[in-house]
Design an enzyme around this catalytic site. Sequence first.
Site, mmCIF file in Angstrom:
data_model
loop_
_atom_site.group_PDB
_atom_site.id
_atom_site.type_symbol
_atom_site.label_atom_id
_atom_site.label_comp_id
_atom_site.label_asym_id
_atom_site.label_seq_id
_atom_site.Cartn_x
_atom_site.Cartn_y
_atom_site.Cartn_z
ATOM 1 N N ALA A 99 -7.296 -8.081 -4.743
ATOM 2 C CA ALA A 99 -6.068 -7.485 -5.463
ATOM 3 C C ALA A 99 -5.636 -6.916 -5.723
ATOM 4 C CB ALA A 99 -6.455 -7.926 -6.542
ATOM 5 N N GLY B 25 -10.387 -10.855 -3.544
ATOM 6 C CA GLY B 25 -8.899 -11.910 -3.501
ATOM 7 C C GLY B 25 -8.514 -11.784 -2.211
ATOM 8 N N GLU C 228 -11.046 -15.124 -0.609
ATOM 9 C CA GLU C 228 -10.871 -16.510 -1.546
ATOM 10 C C GLU C 228 -8.985 -16.565 -1.098
ATOM 11 O OE1 GLU C 228 -12.230 -15.134 -6.293
ATOM 12 O OE2 GLU C 228 -10.994 -13.201 -5.312
ATOM 13 N N GLU D 16 -16.333 -7.194 -5.481
ATOM 14 C CA GLU D 16 -15.574 -7.489 -7.249
ATOM 15 C C GLU D 16 -16.927 -6.600 -7.826
ATOM 16 O OE1 GLU D 16 -12.971 -10.299 -5.556
ATOM 17 O OE2 GLU D 16 -15.616 -9.669 -5.694
#
Length: 687
Positions: free
Chosen positions: A66, A105, A108, A128
């Site tokens: 992200a 992300g 993911e 993370e």
Amino acid sequence: MVAVNEVVDLSNEGDIAVITINSPPVNALSAKVRAGLAQAAQKAFADDSAKAVVLICAGRTFIAGADIAEFGKPMTGPTFAEVFSILEAAPKPLIAAIHGTALGGGLETTLVCNYRVAVPSAKVGLPEVNIGIIPGAGGTQRLPRLVGVPMALEMITSGAHVGAKQALEAGLIDELVEEGKLRDGALAFARKAIVENLPLKKVRDLKAQVDASVFAEFRKVNAKKFRGLTAPEAAIKAVEAAVSLPFDEGLALEEKMFLELLTGEQAAALRYAFFAQREAGKIPDVPADTPTRPIKRVGIVGAGTMGGGIAMNFLNAGLPVTIVETKQEFLDRGVGVIRANYERSAKGGRMTLDDVEKRMGLLTPTLNLEDLADADLVIEAVFENIDVKTELFGKIDKIAKYGAILASNTSYLDLDAMAAVTQRPQDFIGLHFFSPANVMKLLEIVRSDRTAKDVVATAMSLAKTIGKVAVLVGVAPGFVGNRMLAARAKEADALVLEGAMPWQVDKVLYDFGMAMGHFAMWDLAGLDLGWDAAASKSSTIREILVEGGRRGQKTGAGFYDYDEHRNPAPSPVTEQIIREFRAKRGITPREISDEEIFERTIYPMINEGAKILEEGKAIRASDIDVVWLNGYGWPAYRGGPMHYANTVGLQKIVDRLKDYEARLGDRFKPAALLEKLAKDGKTFADL
Ligand code: T1G
């Protein structure tokens, strides 16, 4: 090729649609990327001529997570969940093509695709926890289903990057394609998916099964490692949910915990630390494109603990090193320690015996200083004595070739005085490594007023080459780290005189999250560091301990007593020495609160940090924090002493310092910069 938006485009290779993300520097899943990805996917899925879809990234890496810079701000654009539900509903094979680092992300995103292919050099991970959160887009629910709970627990709570080969073996990657041919390899895989009508596998449909005892055991084994951190426990709970709850319920729990952590102090501090470390590499008056000098061969003077450790950094980077000593026995011992360190790593499986020989093959031991004539960089790591060092640099100056960089590993001596004995002060710089130098990440790069900009640029880039976190500092006694440590040491010693015991002081710092207490750190470093037997007159508690043979861990006794496993215990011997020392000086000990210990060991450090900034001996407050995070065991989840001060509030720190100043003297006098920022209601982040 159709541009879906500024950072995503869609093209067709025959009957295969290709979605390409191009959002430098690391294709982070920003609002724009999320929006473009969702639109491109919907277009490709609706295009009947496309029988499969490949998702690939331009530039140096697949999506590296992200966009961390968006955190702490109102979210815009489609959410991860909205984008991922589109991708996961793909009506035709969706293949993620991975190069560089598919992280957070980014990984993911690949887990909502049907298949994942990668080049062998690629890495994947869910880091993370390193920024105080947990995967928030399904990683804690999908990864355990794909690779199993043990590996998922390890990956999510360590944040470690896993190589593509290991990921293939774990079933996380479906196929490795030829290095440098990712697009072709992904298209070939997509064609195979079409021809062989491969199923639209969904990771969410898999089951994560494991014996519940695995979680209890995992918590027990990692308790020390996760001390003080909130994210790892949340990650374990989320993976437990992947086993015990239906997918969507697990996903909801993950999101709830993710959002709670995201707005927490630890995440704010770790995010700050993430960007602070990257900012430290930027020197305002030395542009990133400043030409650097080629460093092809390194010379090191001194094969002691520091010299040997420093040499290993360059050998690890494949750079040949010539190491000089004054006596054959010192040289043999130094080279022997280097080889032993490597052989220990090979025994631990961290390198092969062939690697050991390759590295040792790059090392040239010598007793001849002249053998440094062709070195591009010469680093001295000899005894910490200014006369010894200036005499040495006088000699090196006559030997070293034109354009060679001369560097000192001193941890506090006057660099300008050393540079002044050479004809080339512009080529002189400080490279302050931390012991053990082959392990500690921090490198204080000390710039004197005469140091040339290309020498600064060369040192900063060389630090990256040898895997160090470099911070540029100015010439001052103790530079940044040791200077602030000295402020803490003064108070730690004073508190013991006034009534506290070393282990009480250490417990306060340890409970705060420091990797180690102050006196325990001295026992590790060695109480005889810089101790001169001839000059020792029992004038301090440390001198009395050393005179009594208590030199720290290495002698099984220092401030603490140590068992055979080097576990420390408060020492009745040290306690007696302290009581007698006080009595001899007519000091009546008093009860000292943990709060006073905390304030008197931490606030003077922050105050010293403010003075360092006032004097321009550090470029920015966050650099000071990078020093303490990477060299002095400051807990990362507290961001560093200057960031921590911002969270406490500078006015409170000024008030507390003034209180101690009134009681104990002007060594607590707040720095002018600290007072001004507090008065203006500002923080160090406003500088
Ligand atoms: N967001 C924003 N900027 C980033 C970024 C990111 N994720 N990663 C890197 N940058 C910037 C960085 O600040 C620097 O900028 C430049 O890119 C180069 O980085 C939902 C919520 C990818 C291994 O934690 O580990 O996904 O200083 O100097 O050494 O579950 O960057 O040049 O202006 O570090 O080659 C998870 C973080 C996010 C990965 C490359 N992802 N990045 O290392 O270059 S949370 C991460 C890294 C998440 C989801 C959750 C490294 C790298 P500038 P660099 P590098």
